[in-house]
Write a protein that holds these residues in place. Structure first.
Motif, PDB file in Angstrom:
ATOM      1  N   ALA A 195       0.825  -1.214   0.000  1.00 53.88           N
ATOM      2  CA  ALA A 195       0.000   0.000   0.000  1.00 53.88           C
ATOM      3  C   ALA A 195       0.859   1.265   0.000  1.00 53.88           C
ATOM      4  O   ALA A 195       0.322   2.375  -0.055  1.00 53.88           O
ATOM      5  CB  ALA A 195      -0.930  -0.001   1.213  1.00 53.88           C
ATOM      6  N   GLY A 196       2.181   1.103   0.091  1.00 50.70           N
ATOM      7  CA  GLY A 196       3.072   2.264   0.081  1.00 50.70           C
ATOM      8  C   GLY A 196       3.162   2.985   1.413  1.00 50.70           C
ATOM      9  O   GLY A 196       3.578   4.146   1.468  1.00 50.70           O
ATOM     10  N   ARG A 197       2.770   2.308   2.502  1.00 48.76           N
ATOM     11  CA  ARG A 197       2.859   2.946   3.823  1.00 48.76           C
ATOM     12  C   ARG A 197       4.192   2.606   4.477  1.00 48.76           C
ATOM     13  O   ARG A 197       4.485   1.430   4.685  1.00 48.76           O
ATOM     14  CB  ARG A 197       1.740   2.455   4.747  1.00 48.76           C
ATOM     15  N   PRO A 198       4.994   3.606   4.830  1.00 47.14           N
ATOM     16  CA  PRO A 198       6.204   3.326   5.595  1.00 47.14           C
ATOM     17  C   PRO A 198       5.834   2.674   6.926  1.00 47.14           C
ATOM     18  O   PRO A 198       4.789   2.963   7.507  1.00 47.14           O
ATOM     19  CB  PRO A 198       6.820   4.716   5.814  1.00 47.14           C
ATOM     20  N   LEU A 199       6.710   1.783   7.392  1.00 50.23           N
ATOM     21  CA  LEU A 199       6.454   1.030   8.617  1.00 50.23           C
ATOM     22  C   LEU A 199       7.401   1.502   9.718  1.00 50.23           C
ATOM     23  O   LEU A 199       8.619   1.350   9.608  1.00 50.23           O
ATOM     24  CB  LEU A 199       6.662  -0.464   8.359  1.00 50.23           C
ATOM     25  N   VAL A 200       6.833   2.062  10.767  1.00 53.17           N
ATOM     26  CA  VAL A 200       7.622   2.509  11.912  1.00 53.17           C
ATOM     27  C   VAL A 200       7.860   1.322  12.838  1.00 53.17           C
ATOM     28  O   VAL A 200       6.911   0.652  13.249  1.00 53.17           O
ATOM     29  CB  VAL A 200       6.883   3.636  12.678  1.00 53.17           C
ATOM     30  N   VAL A 201       9.137   1.057  13.143  1.00 57.06           N
ATOM     31  CA  VAL A 201       9.481  -0.014  14.089  1.00 57.06           C
ATOM     32  C   VAL A 201      10.611   0.502  14.978  1.00 57.06           C
ATOM     33  O   VAL A 201      11.714   0.746  14.500  1.00 57.06           O
ATOM     34  CB  VAL A 201       9.934  -1.312  13.376  1.00 57.06           C
ATOM     35  N   MET A 202      10.324   0.674  16.249  1.00 60.43           N
ATOM     36  CA  MET A 202      11.336   1.100  17.210  1.00 60.43           C
ATOM     37  C   MET A 202      12.332  -0.036  17.417  1.00 60.43           C
ATOM     38  O   MET A 202      11.944  -1.157  17.749  1.00 60.43           O
ATOM     39  CB  MET A 202      10.649   1.456  18.537  1.00 60.43           C
ATOM     40  N   ASN A 203      13.632   0.259  17.192  1.00 60.16           N
ATOM     41  CA  ASN A 203      14.675  -0.771  17.289  1.00 60.16           C
ATOM     42  C   ASN A 203      14.329  -1.933  16.362  1.00 60.16           C
ATOM     43  O   ASN A 203      14.216  -3.090  16.774  1.00 60.16           O
ATOM     44  CB  ASN A 203      14.842  -1.244  18.741  1.00 60.16           C
ATOM     45  N   ALA A 204      14.169  -1.599  15.080  1.00 57.91           N
ATOM     46  CA  ALA A 204      13.694  -2.557  14.074  1.00 57.91           C
ATOM     47  C   ALA A 204      14.444  -3.887  14.054  1.00 57.91           C
ATOM     48  O   ALA A 204      13.807  -4.942  13.880  1.00 57.91           O
ATOM     49  CB  ALA A 204      13.734  -1.902  12.689  1.00 57.91           C
ATOM     50  N   PRO A 205      15.785  -3.903  14.221  1.00 61.09           N
ATOM     51  CA  PRO A 205      16.471  -5.197  14.138  1.00 61.09           C
ATOM     52  C   PRO A 205      15.995  -6.211  15.175  1.00 61.09           C
ATOM     53  O   PRO A 205      16.156  -7.412  14.975  1.00 61.09           O
ATOM     54  CB  PRO A 205      17.948  -4.841  14.357  1.00 61.09           C
ATOM     55  N   PHE A 206      15.406  -5.743  16.259  1.00 65.42           N
ATOM     56  CA  PHE A 206      14.862  -6.694  17.232  1.00 65.42           C
ATOM     57  C   PHE A 206      13.529  -7.256  16.748  1.00 65.42           C
ATOM     58  O   PHE A 206      13.383  -8.464  16.544  1.00 65.42           O
ATOM     59  CB  PHE A 206      14.697  -6.060  18.615  1.00 65.42           C
ATOM     60  N   ASP A 207      12.547  -6.403  16.549  1.00 62.82           N
ATOM     61  CA  ASP A 207      11.188  -6.881  16.242  1.00 62.82           C
ATOM     62  C   ASP A 207      11.105  -7.596  14.895  1.00 62.82           C
ATOM     63  O   ASP A 207      10.419  -8.622  14.779  1.00 62.82           O
ATOM     64  CB  ASP A 207      10.200  -5.709  16.279  1.00 62.82           C
ATOM     65  N   LEU A 208      11.773  -7.064  13.883  1.00 59.49           N
ATOM     66  CA  LEU A 208      11.681  -7.700  12.565  1.00 59.49           C
ATOM     67  C   LEU A 208      12.470  -8.999  12.521  1.00 59.49           C
ATOM     68  O   LEU A 208      12.057  -9.962  11.869  1.00 59.49           O
ATOM     69  CB  LEU A 208      12.164  -6.736  11.475  1.00 59.49           C
ATOM     70  N   THR A 209      13.603  -9.044  13.241  1.00 57.26           N
ATOM     71  CA  THR A 209      14.394 -10.286  13.246  1.00 57.26           C
ATOM     72  C   THR A 209      13.682 -11.382  14.020  1.00 57.26           C
ATOM     73  O   THR A 209      13.659 -12.546  13.584  1.00 57.26           O
ATOM     74  CB  THR A 209      15.798 -10.039  13.822  1.00 57.26           C
ATOM     75  N   TRP A 216      20.759  -3.721   9.718  1.00 61.29           N
ATOM     76  CA  TRP A 216      19.485  -3.015   9.921  1.00 61.29           C
ATOM     77  C   TRP A 216      18.731  -3.063   8.608  1.00 61.29           C
ATOM     78  O   TRP A 216      19.337  -2.890   7.563  1.00 61.29           O
ATOM     79  CB  TRP A 216      19.756  -1.548  10.312  1.00 61.29           C
ATOM     80  N   PRO A 217      17.409  -3.265   8.588  1.00 61.45           N
ATOM     81  CA  PRO A 217      16.498  -3.418   9.724  1.00 61.45           C
ATOM     82  C   PRO A 217      16.299  -4.872  10.156  1.00 61.45           C
ATOM     83  O   PRO A 217      15.479  -5.137  11.011  1.00 61.45           O
ATOM     84  CB  PRO A 217      15.187  -2.861   9.161  1.00 61.45           C
ATOM     85  N   LEU A 218      17.075  -5.785   9.554  1.00 63.59           N
ATOM     86  CA  LEU A 218      16.894  -7.206   9.840  1.00 63.59           C
ATOM     87  C   LEU A 218      18.265  -7.855   9.915  1.00 63.59           C
ATOM     88  O   LEU A 218      19.115  -7.617   9.058  1.00 63.59           O
ATOM     89  CB  LEU A 218      16.067  -7.845   8.700  1.00 63.59           C
ATOM     90  N   ARG A 219      18.500  -8.638  10.952  1.00 62.64           N
ATOM     91  CA  ARG A 219      19.786  -9.311  11.073  1.00 62.64           C
ATOM     92  C   ARG A 219      19.824 -10.541  10.193  1.00 62.64           C
ATOM     93  O   ARG A 219      18.842 -11.286  10.110  1.00 62.64           O
ATOM     94  CB  ARG A 219      20.026  -9.734  12.532  1.00 62.64           C
ATOM     95  N   PRO A 220      20.929 -10.776   9.524  1.00 59.39           N
ATOM     96  CA  PRO A 220      21.018 -11.982   8.678  1.00 59.39           C
ATOM     97  C   PRO A 220      20.955 -13.223   9.561  1.00 59.39           C
ATOM     98  O   PRO A 220      21.272 -13.171  10.749  1.00 59.39           O
ATOM     99  CB  PRO A 220      22.386 -11.851   7.995  1.00 59.39           C
ATOM    100  N   GLU A 221      20.577 -14.327   8.939  1.00 58.74           N
ATOM    101  CA  GLU A 221      20.479 -15.577   9.709  1.00 58.74           C
ATOM    102  C   GLU A 221      21.863 -15.988  10.182  1.00 58.74           C
ATOM    103  O   GLU A 221      22.833 -15.910   9.433  1.00 58.74           O
ATOM    104  CB  GLU A 221      19.883 -16.679   8.833  1.00 58.74           C
ATOM    105  N   LEU A 222      21.944 -16.413  11.439  1.00 52.77           N
ATOM    106  CA  LEU A 222      23.222 -16.893  11.969  1.00 52.77           C
ATOM    107  C   LEU A 222      23.598 -18.178  11.259  1.00 52.77           C
ATOM    108  O   LEU A 222      22.779 -19.083  11.097  1.00 52.77           O
ATOM    109  CB  LEU A 222      23.105 -17.185  13.473  1.00 52.77           C
ATOM    110  N   ARG A 223      24.838 -18.251  10.814  1.00 50.99           N
ATOM    111  CA  ARG A 223      25.320 -19.499  10.207  1.00 50.99           C
ATOM    112  C   ARG A 223      25.754 -20.418  11.349  1.00 50.99           C
ATOM    113  O   ARG A 223      26.629 -20.059  12.135  1.00 50.99           O
ATOM    114  CB  ARG A 223      26.523 -19.192   9.298  1.00 50.99           C
ATOM    115  N   THR A 224      25.158 -21.585  11.423  1.00 42.22           N
ATOM    116  CA  THR A 224      25.550 -22.507  12.496  1.00 42.22           C
ATOM    117  C   THR A 224      26.897 -23.110  12.168  1.00 42.22           C
ATOM    118  O   THR A 224      27.180 -23.409  10.997  1.00 42.22           O
ATOM    119  CB  THR A 224      24.497 -23.624  12.662  1.00 42.22           C
ATOM    120  N   ALA A 225      27.706 -23.260  13.200  1.00 45.02           N
ATOM    121  CA  ALA A 225      29.049 -23.810  12.993  1.00 45.02           C
ATOM    122  C   ALA A 225      28.956 -25.248  12.495  1.00 45.02           C
ATOM    123  O   ALA A 225      28.124 -26.027  12.940  1.00 45.02           O
ATOM    124  CB  ALA A 225      29.830 -23.748  14.299  1.00 45.02           C
ATOM    125  N   ALA A 226      29.843 -25.592  11.569  1.00 43.46           N
ATOM    126  CA  ALA A 226      29.826 -26.942  10.990  1.00 43.46           C
ATOM    127  C   ALA A 226      30.314 -27.950  12.022  1.00 43.46           C
ATOM    128  O   ALA A 226      31.152 -27.639  12.832  1.00 43.46           O
ATOM    129  CB  ALA A 226      30.703 -26.986   9.755  1.00 43.46           C
TER     130      ALA A 226
END
Length: 242
Positions: free
Chosen positions: A94-108, A232-242
């Protein structure tokens, strides 16, 4: 006279959780607040989730949601996560900007819940129309970088004279975060009014990375082993150690 973006339509998203670890903790409640223009009556959608794991007392002390309440009234996570992802994607479409306080937490944490319960990612839902995120914490920290003191939502509301009633209720926090973004943009309009929300989204990723580097350097000087994620605004997935 044309309307500035910060006077127009915005949406805001917030979650309450079992803790602060985005990889392991779970969402117990969420809210989406949509406002068609500044001062317009907001439309609020709320979700309550039975997370399937015990809620620590410390988390309940913050948001007031107990195991008993969530087991009685919360829904199973899988359909809720699907609804949340679709709701955010609809705002983008819809073209609405999304406000997220400390986005990397909530979106991740939402992304990790989608991986856990839907075998999908937040990006899968927003692929057709990527999120345009406005993070009051990043904006304020960049535009007023030398101000002393903490920058929690409560602090920002006090500084920008935004009412916050019922802190740590997802709908109340989302509404307040939206009002803070409007207040920040008005105060720094000379620096922001020529930028579109999409341009601001791109800039905030750069600003957040710089802020993270500065905080990391401070932790290092203090001898604190904490690591600061620059994503930001999303943390990449952690790569699990082999």
């Amino acid at each position: 006279m044309s309307m500035h973006w910060y006077e127009g339509p915005l949406a805001a998203f917030d979650t309450e959780t079992t803790g602060v670890d985005v990889e392991e903790d779970r969402i117990v409640s969420a809210a989406l607040v949509v406002q068609d223009a500044e001062g317009a009556r907001p439309r609020v959608t709320r979700w309550l989730v039975n997370p399937g794991i015990p809620v620590p007392e410390g988390a309940t002390a913050v948001h007031g949601l107990t195991d008993d309440h969530l087991q009685r009234y919360g829904r199973w996570p899988a359909p809720v996560m699907e609804e949340l992802a679709r709701a955010l994607a609809e705002q983008s479409a819809a073209g609405r900007p999304l406000v997220v306080m400390n986005a990397p937490f909530d979106l991740t944490i939402l992304d990790r819940e989608l991986r856990r319960h839907r075998a999908s990612t937040l990006g899968d839902y927003t692929a057709g129309s990527p999120l345009c995120v406005l993070d009051p914490r990043v904006l304020d920290k960049h535009l007023d970088r030398y101000r002393k003191g903490r920058r929690t939502l409560t602090d920002l509301c006090a500084h920008y004279e935004v009412e916050l009633s019922g802190a740590h209720d997802a709908a109340a926090d989302a509404t307040a975060a939206m009002e803070v973004v409007r207040a920040v943009a008005r105060r720094f309009s000379s620096r922001l009014e020529r930028l579109t929300p999409t341009e601001l989204h791109t800039l905030q990723a750069v600003w957040h990375a710089a802020q993270a580097r500065g905080l990391q350097a401070w932790f290092t000087r203090q001898g604190t082993p904490e690591t600061v994620d620059p994503a930001w605004p999303l943390r990449p997935e952690l790569r699990t150690a082999a």
